[in-house]
Design a protein around this motif. Structure first.
Motif, PDB file in Angstrom:
ATOM      1  N   UNK A  57     -23.905  35.272  87.551  1.00 43.17           N
ATOM      2  CA  UNK A  57     -23.051  35.885  86.473  1.00 43.17           C
ATOM      3  C   UNK A  57     -23.280  37.293  86.262  1.00 43.17           C
ATOM      4  N   UNK A  58     -24.375  37.741  86.404  1.00 45.35           N
ATOM      5  CA  UNK A  58     -24.635  39.278  86.013  1.00 45.35           C
ATOM      6  C   UNK A  58     -24.087  40.049  87.255  1.00 45.35           C
ATOM      7  N   UNK A  59     -24.532  39.329  88.652  1.00 48.81           N
ATOM      8  CA  UNK A  59     -24.291  40.269  89.580  1.00 48.81           C
ATOM      9  C   UNK A  59     -22.716  40.112  90.100  1.00 48.81           C
ATOM     10  N   UNK A  60     -22.100  39.071  89.540  1.00 45.97           N
ATOM     11  CA  UNK A  60     -20.413  39.014  89.480  1.00 45.97           C
ATOM     12  C   UNK A  60     -20.056  40.117  88.731  1.00 45.97           C
ATOM     13  N   UNK A  61     -20.669  40.036  87.320  1.00 46.99           N
ATOM     14  CA  UNK A  61     -20.106  40.992  86.337  1.00 46.99           C
ATOM     15  C   UNK A  61     -20.106  42.267  86.864  1.00 46.99           C
ATOM     16  N   UNK A  62     -21.075  42.750  87.604  1.00 50.48           N
ATOM     17  CA  UNK A  62     -21.061  44.095  88.005  1.00 50.48           C
ATOM     18  C   UNK A  62     -20.305  44.303  89.381  1.00 50.48           C
ATOM     19  N   UNK A  63     -19.585  43.246  89.822  1.00 52.95           N
ATOM     20  CA  UNK A  63     -18.849  43.258  91.313  1.00 52.95           C
ATOM     21  C   UNK A  63     -19.730  43.570  92.255  1.00 52.95           C
ATOM     22  N   UNK A  64     -21.156  42.917  92.287  1.00 55.16           N
ATOM     23  CA  UNK A  64     -21.951  42.961  93.431  1.00 55.16           C
ATOM     24  C   UNK A  64     -21.738  42.015  94.487  1.00 55.16           C
ATOM     25  N   UNK A  65     -20.779  40.824  93.914  1.00 52.92           N
ATOM     26  CA  UNK A  65     -20.613  39.627  94.641  1.00 52.92           C
ATOM     27  C   UNK A  65     -19.220  39.148  94.632  1.00 52.92           C
ATOM     28  N   UNK A  66     -18.766  38.494  95.484  1.00 57.32           N
ATOM     29  CA  UNK A  66     -17.107  38.155  95.459  1.00 57.32           C
ATOM     30  C   UNK A  66     -17.095  36.890  94.123  1.00 57.32           C
ATOM     31  N   UNK A  67     -15.954  37.318  93.609  1.00 55.16           N
ATOM     32  CA  UNK A  67     -15.769  36.139  92.404  1.00 55.16           C
ATOM     33  C   UNK A  67     -14.028  36.148  92.292  1.00 55.16           C
ATOM     34  N   UNK A  68     -13.959  35.079  91.327  1.00 56.36           N
ATOM     35  CA  UNK A  68     -12.578  35.168  90.791  1.00 56.36           C
ATOM     36  C   UNK A  68     -12.638  35.410  89.229  1.00 56.36           C
ATOM     37  N   UNK A  69     -11.429  35.584  88.951  1.00 56.48           N
ATOM     38  CA  UNK A  69     -11.368  35.937  87.509  1.00 56.48           C
ATOM     39  C   UNK A  69     -11.551  37.712  87.068  1.00 56.48           C
TER      40      UNK A  69
END
Length: 249
Positions: free
Chosen positions: A44-56
């Motif tokens: 969750x934290x890595x996605x929030x920082x844009x460090x990994x691919x995510x949706x939303x």
């Protein structure tokens, strides 16, 4: 808001590791991110920082890298220091997102960060020669020197002795009281209860509770999410968390 997440989802293959999380963090908040191992906290934290691919959506991930670094400091779980730098030099790396501005503010920010983590006497020592706990404090100081309003910290007190754990939580609390914000993953629910203004509870990739720990940490939630029998209560000396047994006993 310092961080806004909307329907944030991270997939591993077809399996959601973070599943449709919407939440926000505002100034003055110290949020404890709690949940069992594998709940999706780090992702969750890595996605929030844009460090990994995510949706939303994540308000931080939408920023360019330098603006993102000025908006949020990141403390990952990995703590190994491989560079032959002095403690002061390593902490000064936190000033890089500020570019030319660090020339006037940089030294003061580094000195303040060293003082806040009790590292003044270590400033000229090689960071690689410190113990694991000391290195962890150096990396926290680097994040503080960055002077970003939001700090995201992934299990920052793991491996620290009890005094250093309390000191670190108090540093984060002070950062929030000064108008910043902190999102910190934790396994120590007692420390979360004493220091965090809110908790996010994650289980199997979903955000299952969000609120003051005293309001959300029911015996039913502890059984459902953590698979333990435990008591949580407020006393005159502060909150007390007492694990009793696992659900298998």
């Amino acid at each position: 808001m310092m961080l806004t997440l909307k329907n944030l989802t991270v997939l591993r293959g077809q399996c959601p590791v973070v599943d449709d999380v919407s939440a926000s963090i505002g100034p003055g908040e110290f949020i404890g991110l709690i949940g069992p191992n594998g709940a999706g906290k780090t992702t969750l934290m890595r996605a929030a920082l844009g460090l990994i691919a995510h949706r939303g959506e994540s308000s931080l991930a939408q920023l360019d890298p330098m603006a993102r670094a000025r908006a949020a400091a990141w403390l990952p779980q990995a703590r190994e220091i491989a560079w032959g730098l002095s403690v002061a030099e390593l902490v000064a790396l936190g000033r890089l997102p500020h570019g030319r501005d660090q020339a006037t503010r940089g030294a003061g920010a580094v000195n303040e960060a060293l003082a806040r983590m009790g590292l003044e006497t270590y400033r000229d020592r090689a960071a690689t020669q410190l113990s694991g706990g000391e290195q962890a404090r150096v990396l926290i100081a680097r994040a503080l020197a960055q002077e970003s309003p939001l700090i995201l910290a992934d299990e920052p007190i793991a491996g620290l002795d009890p005094a250093a754990q309390i000191d670190t939580m108090e540093v984060f609390s002070a950062h929030a009281r000064a108008g910043g914000a902190v999102l910190c993953s934790l396994h120590d629910l007692g420390l979360a209860a004493r220091h965090c203004s809110r908790v996010w509870v994650m289980d199997r990739g979903r955000l299952v509770a969000d609120g003051a720990l005293a309001d959300v940490l029911s015996e039913a939630l502890l059984a459902e999410v953590f698979h333990i029998r435990a008591h949580f209560k407020m006393t005159l000396e502060g909150p007390v968390f007492q694990p009793l047994s696992t659900m298998d006993h």
